[in-house]
Motif scaffolding. Sequence first.
Motif, mmCIF file in Angstrom:
data_model
loop_
_atom_site.group_PDB
_atom_site.id
_atom_site.type_symbol
_atom_site.label_atom_id
_atom_site.label_comp_id
_atom_site.label_asym_id
_atom_site.label_seq_id
_atom_site.Cartn_x
_atom_site.Cartn_y
_atom_site.Cartn_z
ATOM 1 N N THR A 1 -5.020 -2.358 0.845
ATOM 2 C CA THR A 1 -6.234 -1.251 0.743
ATOM 3 C C THR A 1 -6.321 -0.276 -0.074
ATOM 4 O OG1 THR A 1 -4.788 0.176 1.997
ATOM 5 C CG2 THR A 1 -5.799 -1.578 3.555
ATOM 6 N N ASN A 2 -5.598 -0.296 -0.960
ATOM 7 C CA ASN A 2 -5.202 0.909 -2.397
ATOM 8 C C ASN A 2 -4.237 -0.080 -3.471
ATOM 9 O OD1 ASN A 2 -3.939 1.463 -0.118
ATOM 10 N ND2 ASN A 2 -2.519 2.152 -1.639
ATOM 11 N N LYS B 1 -10.953 -0.814 12.212
ATOM 12 C CA LYS B 1 -10.558 -1.054 10.978
ATOM 13 C C LYS B 1 -11.896 0.162 10.440
ATOM 14 C CE LYS B 1 -7.487 -2.742 7.830
ATOM 15 N NZ LYS B 1 -7.003 -3.673 6.813
ATOM 16 N N SER B 2 -13.351 -0.751 11.281
ATOM 17 C CA SER B 2 -14.816 0.190 11.105
ATOM 18 C C SER B 2 -15.037 1.436 12.223
ATOM 19 C CB SER B 2 -15.675 -1.338 11.519
ATOM 20 O OG SER B 2 -15.492 -1.732 12.733
ATOM 21 N N GLN C 1 -2.733 -11.434 -1.523
ATOM 22 C CA GLN C 1 -4.063 -10.942 -1.148
ATOM 23 C C GLN C 1 -5.012 -10.929 -2.182
ATOM 24 O OE1 GLN C 1 -5.023 -11.997 1.771
ATOM 25 N NE2 GLN C 1 -3.331 -12.603 2.047
ATOM 26 N N THR D 1 -2.333 -7.530 3.600
ATOM 27 C CA THR D 1 -3.975 -7.075 3.835
ATOM 28 C C THR D 1 -3.569 -5.602 2.631
ATOM 29 O OG1 THR D 1 -5.121 -7.672 5.323
ATOM 30 C CG2 THR D 1 -6.352 -6.340 3.619
ATOM 31 N N ALA E 1 -3.147 -1.588 10.908
ATOM 32 C CA ALA E 1 -2.633 -2.875 9.827
ATOM 33 C C ALA E 1 -2.190 -3.975 10.973
ATOM 34 C CB ALA E 1 -1.688 -1.662 9.177
ATOM 35 N N ASP F 1 -10.036 -6.105 11.148
ATOM 36 C CA ASP F 1 -11.458 -5.598 10.939
ATOM 37 C C ASP F 1 -12.363 -4.704 11.800
ATOM 38 O OD1 ASP F 1 -11.100 -7.368 8.119
ATOM 39 O OD2 ASP F 1 -12.063 -8.546 9.458
ATOM 40 N N TYR G 1 -4.743 5.397 12.098
ATOM 41 C CA TYR G 1 -4.680 3.408 11.301
ATOM 42 C C TYR G 1 -5.017 2.519 12.090
ATOM 43 C CZ TYR G 1 -0.319 4.161 13.310
ATOM 44 O OH TYR G 1 0.782 3.350 14.194
ATOM 45 N N ASN H 1 1.196 -1.479 -0.021
ATOM 46 C CA ASN H 1 0.392 0.087 -0.179
ATOM 47 C C ASN H 1 0.812 1.181 -0.425
ATOM 48 O OD1 ASN H 1 -2.720 -1.491 0.407
ATOM 49 N ND2 ASN H 1 -1.482 -1.689 2.373
#
Length: 498
Positions: free
Chosen positions: A108-109, A336-337, A120, A106, A345, A333, A343, A84
Amino acid sequence: MKNIEVVGLRIKHALENNEVITFSGDPDLDGVTSLVILYKYLKNFTDNLNYVCNERSEGHTIDKLIKNIPEDTKLFIALDSSSNDTESMMHLTERGIDCLIVDHHTITNENPFATIVNPQQVDCGYPNKNACGGLLTFKLCQVLDDLMKVSHSIELSDLPGFSLMADMMSMMEMENRYYAKLSLRGLRHEGLKQLFEAMNSDVKNLTSTDFLYGASPAVTAATRADNIKLAIDFMMCDKANSETKGYVKELIKLNENRKAVQAEALEAMKTGLCMTDKVIIVFDPTVGRGRNGLVAQEIAKKYNRPAIVLGFGDNEDTYSGSFRGLDDFSMLDLLKSCENVVYAAGHDGAGGVGVSITHLELLRLELNSKLRDFVPDETLYYDLEFSADSVSENLINYLTEFYRYSGNNFKPGTFLVKDLFISDKKLMGKTSNTVKIDCGKLQLMKFKTDEEYYDQVPVFTEVEAVGSLNMNVWTQYRPKKKVIKTCQLFIEDYREIN
């Protein structure tokens, strides 16, 4: 695996054209191992190699490393990180440097400035989504073997399994179990051999537990102490010599210091923990970024709920630190919510987190709200139960073999042992943090404890205990040499039988 042949061809081109190659590794054992695998492999073809690394306290992105990348670099390879890191890759591309990434975290962008190998990726068909940086780097070396018509990668086949275990990747994944077996059964690395021996492990009969509670924390202690050079130098060791012995001594010393600092931090935090919170959040800048995760892990284990340990962030407005979760849900998760997280990670159960100083209390309330139906499970689970009389060397050896390749999602066996009678007890260890409890032919061992626990252990009392079975084997040299074997139960807890 998406892009792996494209990445292999670009590296082959660099080797054939004598280009300068620079790479980086994430500042943990997986990242260091990834770096060492690729460095040792490419040394078979070229000396035009450089590597740059962050210290752990500097974080996991490469933005701070850009200035350290040599000007004559034509190819940059980020290992175990940077999927990322779009902006950093853009800057390197503008300098005329081609960028490759081998990572497993993961995504993410979008990152159009690098060619990425990462299972991933949405359109990557590689079935093992639980691969780690070290395994993917090794896979890249296998591709290079095919392209260069050589077979150098086999010399490094003992390293990916250690990366997988250290990074807590799933041991239910058959490929991961295969590489764990190659590491434990086919160990070539001379430095690791000496480290295992110095920590009283049987090199010819290694288990995942020997690594996860012995060699791995020792190597990681260097990265946590912002001494990544020591970790890299040690993992580069090819020979059994005085230099290697020196590295081993240094790692063990750092690990002992890490244990002491960790124990002190946990003791100091006891009075400040809020047991009504669904997630225990602690701010303590004295712990240090390298050890936040370890302390969070101990808190989560002790109190059966997720934990976050924070210190000061990179700017005056932010706290940053580490989180550790439970098997019940993905802590990553969840964070992140949250609206009040700057941030988050890492992995489902372990990673880094940042929060605005002014929003820390809001985050605590938000987590309590999101987890309002979550009840910490205080139950102590076990796999099988035995009578103390049935526990023997043969039984323990059988169970050890069954659980040899354990780790995330395939944990070492836990057993209830009944009909135990305590005849004596002893407080042990340099810091009096180990209790040995004699129960006839079976010894109960409790680690990471204190005198208060020792005082509460009853004597001349029948108990049953839950823990993991182990054979303690050591050589007595006086008055004459003989091998002493003792059946042990590393206990989690016990209870008296009335």
